[in-house]
Design a protein around this motif. Structure first.
Motif, mmCIF file in Angstrom:
data_model
loop_
_atom_site.group_PDB
_atom_site.id
_atom_site.type_symbol
_atom_site.label_atom_id
_atom_site.label_comp_id
_atom_site.label_asym_id
_atom_site.label_seq_id
_atom_site.Cartn_x
_atom_site.Cartn_y
_atom_site.Cartn_z
ATOM 1 N N GLN A 172 0.836 -1.202 0.000
ATOM 2 C CA GLN A 172 0.000 0.000 0.000
ATOM 3 C C GLN A 172 0.868 1.248 0.000
ATOM 4 O O GLN A 172 0.597 2.212 -0.709
ATOM 5 C CB GLN A 172 -0.917 -0.001 1.238
ATOM 6 C CG GLN A 172 -1.814 1.221 1.331
ATOM 7 C CD GLN A 172 -2.920 1.202 0.306
ATOM 8 O OE1 GLN A 172 -3.682 0.238 0.251
ATOM 9 N NE2 GLN A 172 -3.047 2.251 -0.481
ATOM 10 N N LEU A 173 1.929 1.228 0.798
ATOM 11 C CA LEU A 173 2.860 2.357 0.852
ATOM 12 C C LEU A 173 3.439 2.641 -0.529
ATOM 13 O O LEU A 173 3.471 3.784 -0.981
ATOM 14 C CB LEU A 173 3.985 2.082 1.852
ATOM 15 C CG LEU A 173 5.122 3.102 1.900
ATOM 16 C CD1 LEU A 173 4.614 4.471 2.328
ATOM 17 C CD2 LEU A 173 6.228 2.612 2.831
ATOM 18 N N ALA A 174 3.877 1.587 -1.220
ATOM 19 C CA ALA A 174 4.452 1.764 -2.562
ATOM 20 C C ALA A 174 3.417 2.368 -3.517
ATOM 21 O O ALA A 174 3.725 3.303 -4.268
ATOM 22 C CB ALA A 174 4.970 0.432 -3.091
ATOM 23 N N ALA A 175 2.186 1.871 -3.480
ATOM 24 C CA ALA A 175 1.129 2.420 -4.350
ATOM 25 C C ALA A 175 0.833 3.875 -3.999
ATOM 26 O O ALA A 175 0.646 4.711 -4.886
ATOM 27 C CB ALA A 175 -0.140 1.570 -4.247
ATOM 28 N N ASP A 176 0.824 4.190 -2.706
ATOM 29 C CA ASP A 176 0.568 5.573 -2.279
ATOM 30 C C ASP A 176 1.671 6.513 -2.748
ATOM 31 O O ASP A 176 1.399 7.630 -3.192
ATOM 32 C CB ASP A 176 0.442 5.655 -0.750
ATOM 33 C CG ASP A 176 -0.858 5.087 -0.223
ATOM 34 O OD1 ASP A 176 -1.755 4.761 -1.028
ATOM 35 O OD2 ASP A 176 -0.991 4.974 1.014
ATOM 36 N N LEU A 177 2.910 6.077 -2.647
ATOM 37 C CA LEU A 177 4.025 6.924 -3.094
ATOM 38 C C LEU A 177 3.948 7.171 -4.598
ATOM 39 O O LEU A 177 4.176 8.282 -5.065
ATOM 40 C CB LEU A 177 5.365 6.307 -2.703
ATOM 41 C CG LEU A 177 5.669 6.310 -1.196
ATOM 42 C CD1 LEU A 177 6.888 5.444 -0.894
ATOM 43 C CD2 LEU A 177 5.860 7.719 -0.669
ATOM 44 N N ILE A 178 3.611 6.140 -5.348
ATOM 45 C CA ILE A 178 3.448 6.300 -6.795
ATOM 46 C C ILE A 178 2.281 7.251 -7.080
ATOM 47 O O ILE A 178 2.383 8.133 -7.933
ATOM 48 C CB ILE A 178 3.254 4.933 -7.482
ATOM 49 C CG1 ILE A 178 4.576 4.149 -7.426
ATOM 50 C CG2 ILE A 178 2.763 5.096 -8.917
ATOM 51 C CD1 ILE A 178 4.451 2.683 -7.772
ATOM 52 N N ALA A 179 1.182 7.108 -6.348
ATOM 53 C CA ALA A 179 0.032 7.996 -6.526
ATOM 54 C C ALA A 179 0.416 9.442 -6.241
ATOM 55 O O ALA A 179 -0.092 10.364 -6.879
ATOM 56 C CB ALA A 179 -1.111 7.575 -5.604
ATOM 57 N N GLU A 180 1.339 9.628 -5.315
ATOM 58 C CA GLU A 180 1.788 10.970 -4.955
ATOM 59 C C GLU A 180 2.797 11.522 -5.968
ATOM 60 O O GLU A 180 3.157 12.692 -5.930
ATOM 61 C CB GLU A 180 2.413 10.926 -3.566
ATOM 62 C CG GLU A 180 2.624 12.260 -2.939
ATOM 63 C CD GLU A 180 3.090 12.173 -1.492
ATOM 64 O OE1 GLU A 180 3.195 13.243 -0.881
ATOM 65 O OE2 GLU A 180 3.358 11.078 -0.987
ATOM 66 N N GLY A 181 3.251 10.653 -6.880
ATOM 67 C CA GLY A 181 4.221 11.091 -7.889
ATOM 68 C C GLY A 181 5.650 11.022 -7.398
ATOM 69 O O GLY A 181 6.527 11.692 -7.931
ATOM 70 N N ILE A 182 5.893 10.188 -6.403
ATOM 71 C CA ILE A 182 7.230 10.053 -5.828
ATOM 72 C C ILE A 182 7.830 8.734 -6.300
ATOM 73 O O ILE A 182 7.193 7.683 -6.215
ATOM 74 C CB ILE A 182 7.170 10.084 -4.286
ATOM 75 C CG1 ILE A 182 6.666 11.460 -3.842
ATOM 76 C CG2 ILE A 182 8.513 9.765 -3.664
ATOM 77 C CD1 ILE A 182 6.356 11.548 -2.368
ATOM 78 N N PHE A 183 9.062 8.797 -6.775
ATOM 79 C CA PHE A 183 9.762 7.578 -7.182
ATOM 80 C C PHE A 183 10.011 6.740 -5.946
ATOM 81 O O PHE A 183 10.439 7.241 -4.903
ATOM 82 C CB PHE A 183 11.101 7.892 -7.849
ATOM 83 C CG PHE A 183 11.927 6.653 -8.082
ATOM 84 C CD1 PHE A 183 11.640 5.804 -9.124
ATOM 85 C CD2 PHE A 183 12.960 6.327 -7.223
ATOM 86 C CE1 PHE A 183 12.370 4.653 -9.318
ATOM 87 C CE2 PHE A 183 13.711 5.181 -7.402
ATOM 88 C CZ PHE A 183 13.414 4.344 -8.457
ATOM 89 N N THR A 184 9.763 5.468 -6.046
ATOM 90 C CA THR A 184 10.071 4.548 -4.952
ATOM 91 C C THR A 184 10.632 3.275 -5.530
ATOM 92 O O THR A 184 10.167 2.787 -6.566
ATOM 93 C CB THR A 184 8.835 4.291 -4.064
ATOM 94 O OG1 THR A 184 9.224 3.477 -2.964
ATOM 95 C CG2 THR A 184 7.707 3.630 -4.821
ATOM 96 N N ASP A 185 11.633 2.745 -4.876
ATOM 97 C CA ASP A 185 12.229 1.482 -5.282
ATOM 98 C C ASP A 185 11.396 0.373 -4.682
ATOM 99 O O ASP A 185 11.428 0.171 -3.468
ATOM 100 C CB ASP A 185 13.675 1.395 -4.797
ATOM 101 C CG ASP A 185 14.333 0.082 -5.185
ATOM 102 O OD1 ASP A 185 13.758 -0.682 -5.997
ATOM 103 O OD2 ASP A 185 15.437 -0.196 -4.668
#
Length: 185
Positions: free
Chosen positions: A167-180
């Motif tokens: 969920q955290l990874a999906a939220d970061l992507i939704a926010e437009g933040i790159f995440t590994d």
């Protein structure tokens, strides 16, 4: 938000029977079927005896993009990061989960990030927080009135209730933040 329940269960389980997906997402069979067929069409899951994610990274990216659209129809308010300690103290007494860069950096043991998403499920709690903490302008704490199912897979970290890593990874992507997201594989 029911759509995201399905994504969340699939993202966490990776492979699950249709019956269990319906049960764990707490959505109707027809709706689960519709969403699973969409995921099959987008080459994100295989549907055989069980529903299985083909490529977790692509699935999480898809979920994050879908989450952007979900958030457009969601009630939330922003408050300033200057009030972080007061705010965290107040929400620790409530039913909540947190997400965003703040959580990503808690996990990676770096200094807290700029954004913090706080999901609450009770309208009265949301209104109470809104009255106490809403400030004019923008802020980096986003308080979101949301579906309780977002607690699925959540856990405690350093005294905070954290959303599931998927969920955290999906939220970061939704926010437009790159995440590994390779750590999820």
């Amino acid at each position: 938000m029911e759509k995201e329940r399905i994504y969340r269960v699939l993202g966490i389980k990776r492979k699950i029977s249709f019956k269990d997906l319906v049960k764990e997402s707490n959505t109707s069979k027809s709706y689960v079927s519709k969403i699973v067929n969409k995921l099959v069409k987008n080459n994100l899951v295989l549907k055989k005896d069980q529903i299985e994610i083909i490529d977790l990274k692509e699935f999480i990216k898809f979920w994050g993009i879908e989450k952007r659209n979900i958030l457009k129809r969601t009630n939330y308010f922003l408050t300033d990061i200057l009030f972080l300690e007061d705010f965290l103290s107040e929400i620790s007494k409530k039913d909540y989960v947190i997400s965003g860069q703040f959580v990503e950096n808690l996990i990676s043991k770096q200094s807290p990030g700029n954004s913090l998403w706080v999901y609450v499920f009770d309208k009265e709690i949301y209104i109470e927080l809104l009255k106490e903490f809403k400030k004019k302008g923008s802020g980096r704490i986003k308080v979101i009135l949301y579906d309780y199912h977002i607690k699925y897979g959540s856990f405690l970290l350093q005294g905070y209730r954290i959303v599931a890593l998927e969920q955290l990874a999906a939220d970061l992507i939704a926010e437009g933040i790159f995440t590994d997201i390779s750590f999820l594989s």
